[in-house]
Write a protein that holds these residues in place. Sequence first.
Motif, PDB file in Angstrom:
ATOM      1  N   ASN A  26      30.525  59.648  40.530  1.00  0.00           N
ATOM      2  CA  ASN A  26      29.871  59.575  39.232  1.00  0.00           C
ATOM      3  C   ASN A  26      28.563  60.364  39.273  1.00  0.00           C
ATOM      4  O   ASN A  26      27.579  59.905  39.845  1.00  0.00           O
ATOM      5  N   LEU A  66      22.296  58.185  46.548  1.00  0.00           N
ATOM      6  CA  LEU A  66      23.272  57.231  47.077  1.00  0.00           C
ATOM      7  C   LEU A  66      24.687  57.710  46.764  1.00  0.00           C
ATOM      8  O   LEU A  66      25.580  57.647  47.606  1.00  0.00           O
ATOM      9  N   GLN A  67      24.905  58.214  45.550  1.00  0.00           N
ATOM     10  CA  GLN A  67      26.215  58.763  45.188  1.00  0.00           C
ATOM     11  C   GLN A  67      26.562  59.949  46.080  1.00  0.00           C
ATOM     12  O   GLN A  67      27.687  60.086  46.533  1.00  0.00           O
ATOM     13  N   MET A  93      27.656  59.018  49.376  1.00  0.00           N
ATOM     14  CA  MET A  93      29.043  58.546  49.264  1.00  0.00           C
ATOM     15  C   MET A  93      30.028  59.716  49.254  1.00  0.00           C
ATOM     16  O   MET A  93      31.087  59.657  49.866  1.00  0.00           O
ATOM     17  N   GLY A 104      29.874  51.848  50.624  1.00  0.00           N
ATOM     18  CA  GLY A 104      28.987  52.373  49.598  1.00  0.00           C
ATOM     19  C   GLY A 104      29.496  51.993  48.224  1.00  0.00           C
ATOM     20  O   GLY A 104      30.555  51.394  48.096  1.00  0.00           O
ATOM     21  N   PRO A 105      28.712  52.363  47.200  1.00  0.00           N
ATOM     22  CA  PRO A 105      28.982  51.848  45.857  1.00  0.00           C
ATOM     23  C   PRO A 105      30.162  52.507  45.165  1.00  0.00           C
ATOM     24  O   PRO A 105      30.624  53.568  45.570  1.00  0.00           O
ATOM     25  N   GLY A 107      30.001  53.445  41.957  1.00  0.00           N
ATOM     26  CA  GLY A 107      29.519  54.423  40.991  1.00  0.00           C
ATOM     27  C   GLY A 107      29.515  53.905  39.565  1.00  0.00           C
ATOM     28  O   GLY A 107      29.215  54.629  38.636  1.00  0.00           O
ATOM     29  N   VAL A 159      25.403  50.098  35.965  1.00  0.00           N
ATOM     30  CA  VAL A 159      24.649  50.550  34.801  1.00  0.00           C
ATOM     31  C   VAL A 159      23.267  49.910  34.871  1.00  0.00           C
ATOM     32  O   VAL A 159      23.151  48.684  34.935  1.00  0.00           O
ATOM     33  N   TRP A 215      24.653  47.457  46.234  1.00  0.00           N
ATOM     34  CA  TRP A 215      24.514  48.731  46.934  1.00  0.00           C
ATOM     35  C   TRP A 215      23.212  49.448  46.567  1.00  0.00           C
ATOM     36  O   TRP A 215      22.629  50.159  47.381  1.00  0.00           O
ATOM     37  N   ILE A 216      22.777  49.226  45.345  1.00  0.00           N
ATOM     38  CA  ILE A 216      21.490  49.818  44.964  1.00  0.00           C
ATOM     39  C   ILE A 216      20.357  49.090  45.697  1.00  0.00           C
ATOM     40  O   ILE A 216      19.432  49.711  46.213  1.00  0.00           O
ATOM     41  N   TYR A 219      20.414  50.299  49.245  1.00  0.00           N
ATOM     42  CA  TYR A 219      19.878  51.653  49.379  1.00  0.00           C
ATOM     43  C   TYR A 219      18.357  51.670  49.290  1.00  0.00           C
ATOM     44  O   TYR A 219      17.684  52.327  50.073  1.00  0.00           O
ATOM     45  N   GLN A 236      16.043  52.932  52.429  1.00  0.00           N
ATOM     46  CA  GLN A 236      15.204  54.124  52.314  1.00  0.00           C
ATOM     47  C   GLN A 236      13.865  53.970  52.992  1.00  0.00           C
ATOM     48  O   GLN A 236      13.226  54.947  53.355  1.00  0.00           O
TER      49      GLN A 236
END
Lengths: 286, 212
Positions: free
Chosen positions: A158, A166-167, A170, B157-158, B160, B163, B177-178, B181, B185
């Motif tokens: 996405n 992060l995407q 991935m 991992g996420p 995607g 929202v 996952w956010i 992350y 970091q």
Amino acid sequence: MKFAETLKTKKFIITAELFPPKGINVQSLLDKAKLLRGKIDGFNVTDNQRAVMRLGSLAICRLLLDQGCEPIMQMTCRDRNRIALQSDLLSANTLGVENILILSGDHPSQGDHKEAKPVYDLDPVQLLKTARALETGVDLAGKKLDGSPQFCLGAVVNPMADPLDLQLAMVEKKIEAGAQFFQTQPIFDFKLLETFVARTRDLPAKILIGVFLLKSAQVAIFMKEKLGINISPHYIDRLSRAASPVDEGINIAAELISQLKPHVDGVHIMALGLEEHISEILDKVK
Amino acid sequence: MIITKQKDIQKILGQLKGKDRVFVVGCAACATKCATGGEEQVRILAEELAKNQKKVTGTIVLDTPCDMRIVKKELLHNEKAGLAESLVLLSCGAGVQSIAQVCPERDLVPALDTLFLGSIERLGNFNQYCSLCGDCIIDETAGLCPVTRCAKALVNGPCGGAVNGKCEVNSGQDCVWILIYEKLQKNPTNIKKYRKIKSNASISKPQRIKTR
Ligand code: SF4
Ligand code: SF4
């Protein structure tokens, strides 16, 4: 041409999404596909899309092959454990289906069987690796296969996800696990895509940007408000003023593809039931 | 601790149809902390049962009903319990089954639903952070568990679909996952750990039965 071969060329790649019927009447879907034969590079068949129970992706993929269309079978991690996933990968290959697009899949709670058990035994990265392992002739249990399959593997990304880092991490993981191509969520604004395109340009995988055929202003508003997809008010305005919103949607999709064409590897067109209009979109692309 | 909630009283009464004499068992550990099976809830349930024409022969709050040694010592030979036709149990499913194993002849009526292993934020506010997978990986995920806290249990991992930082499956929940992350970091060596693909060798362990 086999999709794996297409990926090796410099060609602007076009795939379209088809979703199987809820039931066994496949003729209208196959008719729509026939209209596109020779015009696109891959027919991407969804796997119980949005967690709504439908006819299986594999059956449609095989029927498409029989009529000379190159199928891409979507496979979600939602409904099958690792035994069924591996078995279905072998089944697909046996029936001639080599292109597999792997994704996590919408959660059952968002579909029409809300109480269904979510499986997610493997995640997409693990499933990609699993398919690659099968190619080497062993399964996840380390057991030898009697004849090993060959796949062309895809995954999803996405480009609008926040945080983008992060995407992208991935994406790299998925490539490392075996992904050769990616398709994205629908994009409605090339400007927003620029950073993503710049940062993925040199990756060893083709990225097909999602283009969606908006059939009405209501659909656009729904996607914007409920799914958080960035659609410019300008498009919504055009759709609501158009005498034929579908025609306007076709124009918008064609404009987007024309804008994208010089910058990206290809597009993935989602027409959500209006697949018969995809060739009109393609005819209008500059 | 194990999070439980009490079953509807009508359901409990339904299970007790045809039984007149009952004995109520509580739990001094998790179910007490949860306020579902402590002294007070045992007393209230006993009163409720009495109001509904049940003869309550007695009550007990066991230290830990999930410990069979305690069940043997405190419940197996309890005289008042012996007078009852059914034992009504305010404990989690592990407690109920320990009692069932120690007292195989008894008619048991579980009065709680067992929900999850929870962390207490404040009373009545429990979070599910661990689902007992048997192969902990949170050293690689900033101490936050994706097996449990990601709706799709994605360990690499996420998906995607988040929202505004919220999970696509449940907009009332942060996408773990956010969170992972953001925490990773702050420490570059952790990012390296994240980038390493987590394989699937032993992630799924639906049961871990150890008998000896
Ligand atoms: S990975 Fe998650 S579910 Fe597994 S033991 Fe650790 S915290 Fe619990
Ligand atoms: S939005 Fe985040 S928490 Fe929810 S399913 Fe996707 S990765 Fe998991």
